[in-house]
Design a protein around this motif. Sequence first.
Motif, PDB file in Angstrom:
ATOM      1  N   GLU A 119      -2.011   8.203  18.720  1.00 33.59           N
ATOM      2  CA  GLU A 119      -1.852   9.233  17.699  1.00 33.59           C
ATOM      3  C   GLU A 119      -2.531  10.523  18.150  1.00 33.59           C
ATOM      4  OE1 GLU A 119      -1.646   6.565  13.581  1.00 33.59           O
ATOM      5  OE2 GLU A 119      -3.503   7.637  14.117  1.00 33.59           O
ATOM      6  N   TYR A 120      -1.782  11.624  18.095  1.00 31.56           N
ATOM      7  CA  TYR A 120      -2.384  12.942  18.273  1.00 31.56           C
ATOM      8  C   TYR A 120      -2.883  13.386  16.903  1.00 31.56           C
ATOM      9  CZ  TYR A 120      -0.036  13.370  22.825  1.00 31.56           C
ATOM     10  OH  TYR A 120       0.392  13.187  24.111  1.00 31.56           O
ATOM     11  N   VAL A 121      -4.134  13.805  16.838  1.00 29.40           N
ATOM     12  CA  VAL A 121      -4.710  14.198  15.549  1.00 29.40           C
ATOM     13  C   VAL A 121      -5.195  15.639  15.610  1.00 29.40           C
ATOM     14  CG1 VAL A 121      -5.351  11.844  14.923  1.00 29.40           C
ATOM     15  CG2 VAL A 121      -6.982  13.271  16.193  1.00 29.40           C
ATOM     16  N   ASP A 122      -5.332  16.236  14.445  1.00 28.55           N
ATOM     17  CA  ASP A 122      -5.812  17.607  14.359  1.00 28.55           C
ATOM     18  C   ASP A 122      -7.222  17.704  14.947  1.00 28.55           C
ATOM     19  OD1 ASP A 122      -5.408  20.390  12.939  1.00 28.55           O
ATOM     20  OD2 ASP A 122      -7.434  19.724  12.408  1.00 28.55           O
ATOM     21  N   LYS A 123      -7.472  18.787  15.649  1.00 29.70           N
ATOM     22  CA  LYS A 123      -8.754  18.940  16.347  1.00 29.70           C
ATOM     23  C   LYS A 123      -9.928  18.951  15.389  1.00 29.70           C
ATOM     24  CE  LYS A 123     -10.510  21.312  20.399  1.00 29.70           C
ATOM     25  NZ  LYS A 123     -10.220  22.332  21.427  1.00 29.70           N
ATOM     26  N   GLN A 124      -9.745  19.536  14.205  1.00 35.18           N
ATOM     27  CA  GLN A 124     -10.833  19.630  13.228  1.00 35.18           C
ATOM     28  C   GLN A 124     -10.813  18.467  12.246  1.00 35.18           C
ATOM     29  OE1 GLN A 124     -13.034  21.926  13.831  1.00 35.18           O
ATOM     30  NE2 GLN A 124     -11.760  22.839  15.444  1.00 35.18           N
ATOM     31  N   LYS A 239      12.910  12.933  29.634  1.00 30.49           N
ATOM     32  CA  LYS A 239      11.477  12.724  29.376  1.00 30.49           C
ATOM     33  C   LYS A 239      10.950  13.735  28.366  1.00 30.49           C
ATOM     34  CE  LYS A 239       7.037  12.367  31.851  1.00 30.49           C
ATOM     35  NZ  LYS A 239       6.248  13.420  31.169  1.00 30.49           N
ATOM     36  N   ASN A 240      11.298  15.008  28.562  1.00 24.04           N
ATOM     37  CA  ASN A 240      10.794  16.050  27.676  1.00 24.04           C
ATOM     38  C   ASN A 240      11.448  16.002  26.291  1.00 24.04           C
ATOM     39  OD1 ASN A 240       8.973  17.096  29.554  1.00 24.04           O
ATOM     40  ND2 ASN A 240      10.521  18.428  30.476  1.00 24.04           N
ATOM     41  N   VAL A 241      12.753  15.761  26.260  1.00 30.39           N
ATOM     42  CA  VAL A 241      13.457  15.707  24.980  1.00 30.39           C
ATOM     43  C   VAL A 241      12.987  14.521  24.138  1.00 30.39           C
ATOM     44  CG1 VAL A 241      15.715  15.318  23.910  1.00 30.39           C
ATOM     45  CG2 VAL A 241      15.492  16.956  25.787  1.00 30.39           C
ATOM     46  N   SER A 242      12.693  13.412  24.790  1.00 32.76           N
ATOM     47  CA  SER A 242      12.294  12.205  24.055  1.00 32.76           C
ATOM     48  C   SER A 242      10.988  12.408  23.287  1.00 32.76           C
ATOM     49  CB  SER A 242      12.147  11.027  25.017  1.00 32.76           C
ATOM     50  OG  SER A 242      11.066  11.224  25.913  1.00 32.76           O
ATOM     51  N   LYS A 243      10.195  13.388  23.689  1.00 35.77           N
ATOM     52  CA  LYS A 243       8.916  13.632  23.009  1.00 35.77           C
ATOM     53  C   LYS A 243       9.108  14.202  21.610  1.00 35.77           C
ATOM     54  CE  LYS A 243       6.327  14.485  27.275  1.00 35.77           C
ATOM     55  NZ  LYS A 243       5.557  15.488  28.055  1.00 35.77           N
ATOM     56  N   LEU A 244      10.291  14.781  21.345  1.00 37.01           N
ATOM     57  CA  LEU A 244      10.521  15.414  20.051  1.00 37.01           C
ATOM     58  C   LEU A 244      10.386  14.421  18.895  1.00 37.01           C
ATOM     59  CD1 LEU A 244      13.555  17.725  20.919  1.00 37.01           C
ATOM     60  CD2 LEU A 244      11.150  18.392  20.663  1.00 37.01           C
ATOM     61  N   SER A 245      10.793  13.185  19.139  1.00 35.93           N
ATOM     62  CA  SER A 245      10.736  12.174  18.075  1.00 35.93           C
ATOM     63  C   SER A 245       9.298  11.838  17.692  1.00 35.93           C
ATOM     64  CB  SER A 245      11.466  10.893  18.516  1.00 35.93           C
ATOM     65  OG  SER A 245      10.811  10.308  19.634  1.00 35.93           O
ATOM     66  N   GLN A 246       8.342  12.161  18.561  1.00 39.48           N
ATOM     67  CA  GLN A 246       6.942  11.843  18.289  1.00 39.48           C
ATOM     68  C   GLN A 246       6.360  12.713  17.173  1.00 39.48           C
ATOM     69  OE1 GLN A 246       4.844  12.156  22.010  1.00 39.48           O
ATOM     70  NE2 GLN A 246       6.199  10.719  23.054  1.00 39.48           N
ATOM     71  N   PHE A 247       7.060  13.796  16.839  1.00 35.74           N
ATOM     72  CA  PHE A 247       6.560  14.690  15.813  1.00 35.74           C
ATOM     73  C   PHE A 247       7.006  14.291  14.404  1.00 35.74           C
ATOM     74  CE2 PHE A 247       6.321  17.127  19.696  1.00 35.74           C
ATOM     75  CZ  PHE A 247       5.117  17.798  19.574  1.00 35.74           C
ATOM     76  N   TYR A 248       7.835  13.248  14.334  1.00 36.88           N
ATOM     77  CA  TYR A 248       8.245  12.729  13.042  1.00 36.88           C
ATOM     78  C   TYR A 248       7.373  11.552  12.649  1.00 36.88           C
ATOM     79  CZ  TYR A 248      12.361  15.617  13.786  1.00 36.88           C
ATOM     80  OH  TYR A 248      13.207  16.668  13.992  1.00 36.88           O
ATOM     81  N   LYS A 249       7.293  11.305  11.379  1.00 31.28           N
ATOM     82  CA  LYS A 249       6.457  10.216  10.884  1.00 31.28           C
ATOM     83  C   LYS A 249       6.904   8.891  11.465  1.00 31.28           C
ATOM     84  CE  LYS A 249       4.579   8.366   6.569  1.00 31.28           C
ATOM     85  NZ  LYS A 249       4.623   8.447   5.100  1.00 31.28           N
ATOM     86  N   LYS A 250       5.941   8.044  11.823  1.00 28.09           N
ATOM     87  CA  LYS A 250       6.273   6.750  12.427  1.00 28.09           C
ATOM     88  C   LYS A 250       7.041   5.858  11.455  1.00 28.09           C
ATOM     89  CE  LYS A 250       1.882   4.522  11.241  1.00 28.09           C
ATOM     90  NZ  LYS A 250       0.757   3.728  11.693  1.00 28.09           N
TER      91      LYS A 250
END
Length: 250
Positions: A119-124, A239-250
């Motif tokens: 999971e990428y999380v907000d820095k703060q 590879k780059n396009v597939s990352k777009l789905s990571q920004f949607y809720k799991k």
Amino acid sequence: MKITLITATYNSETSIKTCIESVLSQDYPEVEHLIIDGVSTDSTLNIVKDFLKKHDHITLISEPDQGIYDALNKGISKATGEVIGFVHSDDFLASENVLSEIASQFEKKKCDGVYGDLEYVDKQNTNKIMRYWKSCPFTLKLLKKGWMPAHPTLFLKQEIYKKHGIFDQNFKIAADYDFILRIFKDQQLNFIYLPMVITKMRTGGASNRSLKNVITKSKEDYKALNKNQIGGWSTLFIKNVSKLSQFYKK
């Protein structure tokens, strides 16, 4: 089974405490934590030294290095665990049973590597999920589709580094991708997908910190694909396009 965790630091005063505490919270006892510092000039070293006073399984090495991959390579060379993983200074383990679950996979499946979700999380606000990298079971054909596991979630037997070497420092940003291609194309190795969040990563990493770094990363990814004879521009595009789905809720 001892697990060695390697953390590379440089001026990481805002995040290193959380990183170390996530390791200390683990319910798995056989842990070695190597902190490889690039001679930080902020309070990073003082924070780490406070932990050293109470925990003898933490080792600090602070000396000039040539960047993060040099630091990680130093850690690999000094690791005494049967299994090696990384917890970067801006990252932290997602839950207290992460290492026990990983160790269980190695023991039950007799595998060479284990990886999971990130999971990428907000820095703060680290409770705010910005991006979810959900992985899947590995098959060789996935490599030509630009697939890779999230490197911070990847734990490997130490023997793999002896067989395939360490990070190639000719890569400034994509040495982890080059290394992953190198080992995952080895059909003698067995990798297990553990469907749980292993690591939480604060946003703002080196590869996506600026447009310049994004371009450099793409060039290096293409270089890694060619070096390992996996694919070309089409693989990089997927590879780059597939990352777009990571920004949607799991």
